[in-house]
Scaffold this motif. Structure first.
Motif, PDB file in Angstrom:
ATOM      1  N   TYR A  24       0.871  -1.174   0.000  1.00 22.44           N
ATOM      2  CA  TYR A  24       0.000   0.000   0.000  1.00 22.44           C
ATOM      3  C   TYR A  24       0.909   1.225   0.000  1.00 22.44           C
ATOM      4  O   TYR A  24       1.778   1.346   0.860  1.00 22.44           O
ATOM      5  N   LEU A  25       0.712   2.073  -0.996  1.00 23.60           N
ATOM      6  CA  LEU A  25       1.638   3.184  -1.205  1.00 23.60           C
ATOM      7  C   LEU A  25       0.991   4.516  -0.837  1.00 23.60           C
ATOM      8  O   LEU A  25      -0.239   4.623  -0.745  1.00 23.60           O
ATOM      9  N   SER A  26       1.856   5.507  -0.644  1.00 20.52           N
ATOM     10  CA  SER A  26       1.390   6.810  -0.173  1.00 20.52           C
ATOM     11  C   SER A  26       0.598   7.569  -1.229  1.00 20.52           C
ATOM     12  O   SER A  26      -0.266   8.377  -0.912  1.00 20.52           O
ATOM     13  N   GLN A  33       6.151   5.969  -1.436  1.00 20.24           N
ATOM     14  CA  GLN A  33       6.564   5.282  -0.208  1.00 20.24           C
ATOM     15  C   GLN A  33       5.549   4.214   0.227  1.00 20.24           C
ATOM     16  O   GLN A  33       4.333   4.403   0.103  1.00 20.24           O
ATOM     17  N   VAL A  34       6.054   3.098   0.729  1.00 27.11           N
ATOM     18  CA  VAL A  34       5.199   2.036   1.265  1.00 27.11           C
ATOM     19  C   VAL A  34       4.653   2.454   2.632  1.00 27.11           C
ATOM     20  O   VAL A  34       5.414   2.860   3.512  1.00 27.11           O
ATOM     21  N   VAL A  35       3.327   2.371   2.812  1.00 30.57           N
ATOM     22  CA  VAL A  35       2.726   2.692   4.122  1.00 30.57           C
ATOM     23  C   VAL A  35       2.067   1.474   4.764  1.00 30.57           C
ATOM     24  O   VAL A  35       1.727   1.488   5.939  1.00 30.57           O
ATOM     25  N   GLY A  36       1.876   0.405   3.986  1.00 33.46           N
ATOM     26  CA  GLY A  36       1.298  -0.823   4.539  1.00 33.46           C
ATOM     27  C   GLY A  36       1.712  -2.006   3.689  1.00 33.46           C
ATOM     28  O   GLY A  36       2.105  -1.831   2.527  1.00 33.46           O
ATOM     29  N   TRP A  37       1.627  -3.229   4.255  1.00 32.38           N
ATOM     30  CA  TRP A  37       2.090  -4.373   3.483  1.00 32.38           C
ATOM     31  C   TRP A  37       1.472  -5.662   4.038  1.00 32.38           C
ATOM     32  O   TRP A  37       1.067  -5.733   5.201  1.00 32.38           O
ATOM     33  N   ALA A  38       1.395  -6.656   3.140  1.00 27.39           N
ATOM     34  CA  ALA A  38       0.926  -7.991   3.524  1.00 27.39           C
ATOM     35  C   ALA A  38       1.598  -8.999   2.615  1.00 27.39           C
ATOM     36  O   ALA A  38       1.952  -8.677   1.475  1.00 27.39           O
ATOM     37  N   ASP A  54       7.126  -4.497  11.981  1.00 32.42           N
ATOM     38  CA  ASP A  54       6.974  -3.039  11.991  1.00 32.42           C
ATOM     39  C   ASP A  54       7.667  -2.386  10.804  1.00 32.42           C
ATOM     40  O   ASP A  54       7.395  -1.228  10.502  1.00 32.42           O
ATOM     41  N   LEU A  91      -7.499   1.791   2.397  1.00 36.56           N
ATOM     42  CA  LEU A  91      -6.307   2.347   1.762  1.00 36.56           C
ATOM     43  C   LEU A  91      -6.516   2.333   0.248  1.00 36.56           C
ATOM     44  O   LEU A  91      -7.001   1.346  -0.311  1.00 36.56           O
ATOM     45  N   HIS A  93      -4.253   2.994  -2.465  1.00 37.11           N
ATOM     46  CA  HIS A  93      -3.241   2.724  -3.494  1.00 37.11           C
ATOM     47  C   HIS A  93      -2.621   1.345  -3.266  1.00 37.11           C
ATOM     48  O   HIS A  93      -1.530   1.211  -2.700  1.00 37.11           O
TER      49      HIS A  93
ATOM     50  N   TYR B 154      -5.073  -6.197   5.377  1.00 31.86           N
ATOM     51  CA  TYR B 154      -3.921  -5.386   5.786  1.00 31.86           C
ATOM     52  C   TYR B 154      -3.207  -6.076   6.954  1.00 31.86           C
ATOM     53  O   TYR B 154      -3.724  -6.107   8.065  1.00 31.86           O
ATOM     54  N   GLN B 155      -2.040  -6.595   6.705  1.00 30.79           N
ATOM     55  CA  GLN B 155      -1.324  -7.248   7.818  1.00 30.79           C
ATOM     56  C   GLN B 155      -0.569  -6.241   8.676  1.00 30.79           C
ATOM     57  O   GLN B 155      -0.564  -6.356   9.904  1.00 30.79           O
ATOM     58  N   ASN B 156       0.091  -5.305   8.048  1.00 30.98           N
ATOM     59  CA  ASN B 156       0.925  -4.360   8.795  1.00 30.98           C
ATOM     60  C   ASN B 156       0.817  -2.966   8.201  1.00 30.98           C
ATOM     61  O   ASN B 156       0.831  -2.804   6.981  1.00 30.98           O
ATOM     62  N   LEU B 157       0.747  -1.975   9.059  1.00 31.98           N
ATOM     63  CA  LEU B 157       0.709  -0.585   8.607  1.00 31.98           C
ATOM     64  C   LEU B 157       1.806   0.186   9.334  1.00 31.98           C
ATOM     65  O   LEU B 157       2.035  -0.024  10.541  1.00 31.98           O
ATOM     66  N   GLU B 229      -1.895   7.885   3.618  1.00 34.17           N
ATOM     67  CA  GLU B 229      -1.520   8.348   2.293  1.00 34.17           C
ATOM     68  C   GLU B 229      -1.539   9.873   2.339  1.00 34.17           C
ATOM     69  O   GLU B 229      -2.324  10.463   3.091  1.00 34.17           O
TER      70      GLU B 229
END
Lengths: 103, 272
Positions: A24-26, A33-38, A54, A91, A93, B154-157, B229
């Motif tokens: 998930y990008l800004s 920039q990456v703001v979230g991920w899975a 984290d 989110l 993006h 969403y696993q991590n933010l 964002e």
């Protein structure tokens, strides 16, 4: 035997499985920039889950490409519905990547 | 020990409005934390939805003593006001090496109230270490309209809070906050006791408002979080301005002229 071990041992050697990374990008730009991920691992060797790290795996979407991940989906840009321009929700993006892994 | 509720300041309430939660570290005495583990091992009394606190939790009961601790009582009164009702209460228990985490979610149905909110109390009777997998909370997520576990992908933010705390810690959360129980990778059983409160009065100026006009209020409300964002993060602050207008009773409150500017409708002048 865990489910992960079961899955791995059941797969004959030489087959290909998919690993999926969601970033998930800004902004809607892939180099933002990456703001979230899975992560989801079709090899069954890891079980990523909610709240397990984290630090993002990559700083940007392009950094994931540079590491061999292949982009296969990006979120559409959908204009706000009239009257709901100030509401916030999911989110926006979202970028899906894959890696094919030989077992 | 004082039994007077310790009301929150405007700056603290503004921080709650920005973050969506308030953390009170180690406020429950050690003897109550020990007692809690025994209480939680049994069955909690059944409390019908919407029961006033004194009826839900009889005098001298554990829950009553918990919510009447001065710091807890003061924070609750500042956020939901006097005489809230108990929506429900529940002990969440995570077994050692339990293999799964909760998906990221908000509790209950999607809740679109712009001018009211419930508060969820989360109480941790024991030290929570990183490998015990405490509650995952996403600061500043509470005003985003999502339905329950639709956020499970969403696993991590970035900037998420993976709770570790000392025994006796209490968190008070806006009902809309994105959260989840993390996987317990330790050898220790982990408990979290939750009580949800419904307000019964308008949530307007319920706290100590002597610092209402402090610049620090705007500073708190204007805070951004690393997972926002860029563009949507601005909308979060706009939405907080609207909520603060309700809570403070100040219909003109603004930050950097944002809400005022986009509400501006100059009357057309006559061409005659």
């Amino acid at each position: 035997m865990t489910l992960a071990e079961h899955e791995t041992t059941r797969i004959p050697a030489g087959v290909t499985r998919q690993q999926v990374l969601v970033l998930y990008l800004s902004t809607s730009a892939l180099d933002a920039q990456v703001v979230g991920w899975a992560r989801y691992d079709g090899t069954g060797t890891t079980r990523p889950t909610t709240g397990d790290s984290d630090e993002p795996p990559y700083a940007t979407g392009v950094a994931a490409l540079e590491d061999g991940w292949r982009l296969f989906q990006a979120a559409q840009l959908i204009p706000p519905y009239p009257g709901a321009e100030h509401e916030t929700s999911f989110l926006k993006h979202e970028f899906f990547f894959e890696k094919l892994v030989q077992l | 020990m004082s039994t007077t509720p310790q009301l929150l300041s405007s700056v603290q309430v503004a921080r709650f409005v920005a973050h969506g939660f308030l953390r009170l570290d180690g406020v429950v005495p050690a003897e109550m934390n020990t007692e809690a583990l025994g209480v939680f091992a049994g069955d909690l009394p059944v409390v019908p939805y919407g029961t006033p606190v004194p009826k839900a939790f009889p005098e001298d009961s554990f829950a009553r003593r918990l919510v009447e601790l001065p710091s807890v009582a003061g924070a609750l009164r500042s956020l939901v006001g006097p005489d809230p009702t108990v929506d429900h209460h529940f002990v969440h228990t995570r077994q050692p090496h339990e293999g799964s985490a909760q998906p990221l979610h908000a509790d209950a149905l999607i809740d679109v109230r712009p001018d009211a909110f419930d508060v969820q109390l989360m109480y941790y009777p024991q030290d929570v270490t990183a490998d015990m997998g405490g509650t995952l909370v996403v600061p500043g997520s509470h005003l985003r309209r999502i339905n329950e576990s639709d956020t499970g992908r969403y696993q991590n933010l970035l900037g998420q809070t993976r709770l570790t705390c000392t025994a006796g810690t209490v968190m008070l959360l806006h009902h809309g906050i994105w959260h989840g129980g993390r996987r317990n990778d330790s050898d220790t059983v982990r408990h979290m006791y939750k009580i949800r409160f419904n307000p019964t009065v308008p949530q307007v100026r319920l706290w100590d408002v002597t610092d209402l006009n402090s610049p620090a209020v705007s500073e708190e409300l204007g805070r951004t979080f690393p997972w926002y964002e860029g563009a949507t993060g601005r909308l979060e602050i706009h939405n907080r301005i609207q909520l603060w207008r309700t809570l403070s009773g100040d219909a003109d409150f603004d930050i950097d002229y944002w809400a005022t500017r986009i509400a501006n409708r100059p009357a057309l002048r006559s061409q005659a």
